[in-house]
Design a protein around this motif. Structure first.
Motif, PDB file in Angstrom:
ATOM      1  N   ASP A 257     -31.593  13.282   7.156  1.00 37.08           N
ATOM      2  CA  ASP A 257     -30.612  13.570   6.098  1.00 37.08           C
ATOM      3  C   ASP A 257     -29.225  13.151   6.566  1.00 37.08           C
ATOM      4  O   ASP A 257     -28.694  13.691   7.541  1.00 37.08           O
ATOM      5  CB  ASP A 257     -30.640  15.077   5.789  1.00 37.08           C
ATOM      6  N   ARG A 258     -28.621  12.204   5.881  1.00 36.14           N
ATOM      7  CA  ARG A 258     -27.270  11.729   6.235  1.00 36.14           C
ATOM      8  C   ARG A 258     -26.236  12.228   5.220  1.00 36.14           C
ATOM      9  O   ARG A 258     -25.182  11.634   5.033  1.00 36.14           O
ATOM     10  CB  ARG A 258     -27.231  10.201   6.294  1.00 36.14           C
ATOM     11  N   GLY A 259     -26.542  13.324   4.566  1.00 39.27           N
ATOM     12  CA  GLY A 259     -25.689  13.810   3.495  1.00 39.27           C
ATOM     13  C   GLY A 259     -24.274  14.130   3.911  1.00 39.27           C
ATOM     14  O   GLY A 259     -23.355  14.091   3.092  1.00 39.27           O
TER      15      GLY A 259
ATOM     16  N   ALA B  75     -41.765  13.613   0.707  1.00 40.79           N
ATOM     17  CA  ALA B  75     -41.020  12.468   1.253  1.00 40.79           C
ATOM     18  C   ALA B  75     -40.552  12.744   2.673  1.00 40.79           C
ATOM     19  O   ALA B  75     -40.587  11.862   3.539  1.00 40.79           O
ATOM     20  CB  ALA B  75     -39.824  12.147   0.355  1.00 40.79           C
ATOM     21  N   VAL B  76     -40.121  13.967   2.920  1.00 40.32           N
ATOM     22  CA  VAL B  76     -39.665  14.327   4.263  1.00 40.32           C
ATOM     23  C   VAL B  76     -40.841  14.378   5.229  1.00 40.32           C
ATOM     24  O   VAL B  76     -40.763  13.864   6.358  1.00 40.32           O
ATOM     25  CB  VAL B  76     -38.918  15.677   4.232  1.00 40.32           C
ATOM     26  N   LEU B  77     -41.943  14.972   4.820  1.00 35.54           N
ATOM     27  CA  LEU B  77     -43.120  15.042   5.683  1.00 35.54           C
ATOM     28  C   LEU B  77     -43.603  13.645   6.044  1.00 35.54           C
ATOM     29  O   LEU B  77     -43.948  13.364   7.200  1.00 35.54           O
ATOM     30  CB  LEU B  77     -44.230  15.827   4.984  1.00 35.54           C
ATOM     31  N   GLN B  78     -43.617  12.756   5.062  1.00 38.38           N
ATOM     32  CA  GLN B  78     -44.037  11.379   5.313  1.00 38.38           C
ATOM     33  C   GLN B  78     -43.086  10.688   6.276  1.00 38.38           C
ATOM     34  O   GLN B  78     -43.516   9.958   7.184  1.00 38.38           O
ATOM     35  CB  GLN B  78     -44.107  10.604   3.998  1.00 38.38           C
TER      36      GLN B  78
ATOM     37  N   LEU C 234     -36.958   4.566   8.072  1.00 35.02           N
ATOM     38  CA  LEU C 234     -37.903   5.569   7.604  1.00 35.02           C
ATOM     39  C   LEU C 234     -37.236   6.780   6.955  1.00 35.02           C
ATOM     40  O   LEU C 234     -37.919   7.612   6.344  1.00 35.02           O
ATOM     41  CB  LEU C 234     -38.778   6.044   8.771  1.00 35.02           C
ATOM     42  N   ALA C 235     -35.933   6.901   7.093  1.00 39.61           N
ATOM     43  CA  ALA C 235     -35.233   8.064   6.541  1.00 39.61           C
ATOM     44  C   ALA C 235     -35.326   8.073   5.021  1.00 39.61           C
ATOM     45  O   ALA C 235     -35.276   7.013   4.383  1.00 39.61           O
ATOM     46  CB  ALA C 235     -33.769   8.055   6.968  1.00 39.61           C
TER      47      ALA C 235
ATOM     48  N   LEU D  41     -32.340  11.359  -2.096  1.00 37.65           N
ATOM     49  CA  LEU D  41     -33.183  12.479  -1.715  1.00 37.65           C
ATOM     50  C   LEU D  41     -32.512  13.398  -0.705  1.00 37.65           C
ATOM     51  O   LEU D  41     -32.995  14.506  -0.478  1.00 37.65           O
ATOM     52  CB  LEU D  41     -34.503  11.972  -1.122  1.00 37.65           C
ATOM     53  N   TRP D  42     -31.426  12.965  -0.077  1.00 39.61           N
ATOM     54  CA  TRP D  42     -30.833  13.764   0.986  1.00 39.61           C
ATOM     55  C   TRP D  42     -30.443  15.141   0.497  1.00 39.61           C
ATOM     56  O   TRP D  42     -30.675  16.134   1.168  1.00 39.61           O
ATOM     57  CB  TRP D  42     -29.639  13.049   1.580  1.00 39.61           C
TER      58      TRP D  42
END
Length: 317
Positions: A192-194, A238-241, A306-307, A312-313
């Protein structure tokens, strides 16, 4: 990695790029999934004070004051805070009523000073105001921000910061000119680069940025099978992947995922320090090892690819 000191903004304080976080020592199994005995907690605090890290973070409400109480026990045995060591804690809302006005801030500071056995704290954060207040309420004449500033003017506090997860309100606090340090958790990680724009703004204003929870609450340390939550909530598909893909990249390059997650924060020169929660003395040695692990430059581009995407962040926390 050498523990070369970094400035905390314009405070004049110098800290190591790693800060020992004491939330796990407060014994909150409902949050972390494990218990920490008092003996293990005090041994961890003692090791933290012995170096080479010179920065320790706690809070008034960690374990209803347990973390501060245990830190205070160790400090009393050692004769106080070591020279050159920076102890940071936080003011919290009343746990029973949710009250978080100026009077509550003054009581919170008194409680912390008593538990820690000190009469002065170098760095005090306003903690998680978004859970209890609007920004206008926080900035009212009788609100918590005014009380913190007054306590700083009185010399009881050396410097004041704000520590919270919600980015929009954190940005509002950064723009007030009151705070010298901004601490954010879980919004600047491999996943997460939020917090990117907030980091930039803080640096432009001469405000230190402290990054907490580089492992996202454990998923980037233990993996999604052992810890399927990100930022203490169930992670999205999406995060799990993404984490599984990052595990594969790190495995292929013989790099611990924990090392990549930690160094993602440490290698950013805009970040004054990265808070890593520890639960026993061995975790400090492990953290230092992860900080020093050799990571080929190619790994960073693979991990970045892959992030989850920017849209989605905001949804991962």
């Amino acid at each position: 990695m050498e523990m070369t000191l970094r400035p905390i903004g314009a405070t004049g304080l110098q800290v190591t790029p790693i800060c020992v976080g004491t939330s796990p020592l407060s014994n909150m199994p409902g949050l972390y999934g494990y218990e920490v005995a008092a003996e293990a907690a005090t041994a961890t605090i003692t090791k933290a004070l012995d170096g080479p890290i010179n920065f320790l973070d706690t809070s008034n409400n960690y374990g209803a004051g347990r973390a501060e109480t245990l830190i205070g026990e160790v400090l009393r045995r050692r004769g106080g805070v070591p020279s050159g060591f920076v102890l940071a804690t936080k003011v919290d809302a009343d746990a029973a009523t949710g009250e978080f006005d100026g009077e509550r801030v003054r009581r919170s500071v008194e409680e912390s000073l008593s538990r820690l056995g000190v009469d002065h704290v170098e760095l005090m954060y306003l903690h998680d105001p978004e859970a209890h207040l609007t920004f206008d309420q926080a900035m009212a004449d009788d609100g918590p921000v005014a009380a913190l500033a007054e306590l700083r003017d009185q010399g009881i506090l050396g410097h004041v910061g704000v520590a919270m997860g919600e980015l929009d309100m954190l940005g509002q606090f950064v723009r007030t000119g009151v705070f010298e340090v901004a601490l954010n958790h879980n919004r600047y990680t491999l996943l997460d680069r939020g917090a990117e724009s907030l980091i930039e703004e803080a640096c432009e204003r001469g405000i230190a940025f402290v990054n907490a929870a580089p492992y996202g609450g454990g998923i980037l340390a233990k993996g999604p099978e052992a810890q399927p939550k990100y930022a203490y909530r169930q992670a999205s598909d999406a995060v799990l992947q993404a984490v599984r893909g990052m595990q594969e990249v790190c495995s292929r390059h013989d790099v611990p995922l924990q090392a990549a997650a930690l160094q993602f924060s440490l290698r950013d020169p805009r970040i004054a320090s990265t808070v890593v929660g520890v639960s026993d003395p061995s975790r400090i040695d492990e953290t230092l090892a992860f900080a020093s692990a050799d990571i080929p430059e190619d790994v960073w581009s693979e991990l970045a690819s892959l992030a989850p995407t920017a849209n989605l962040w905001g949804a991962v926390v």
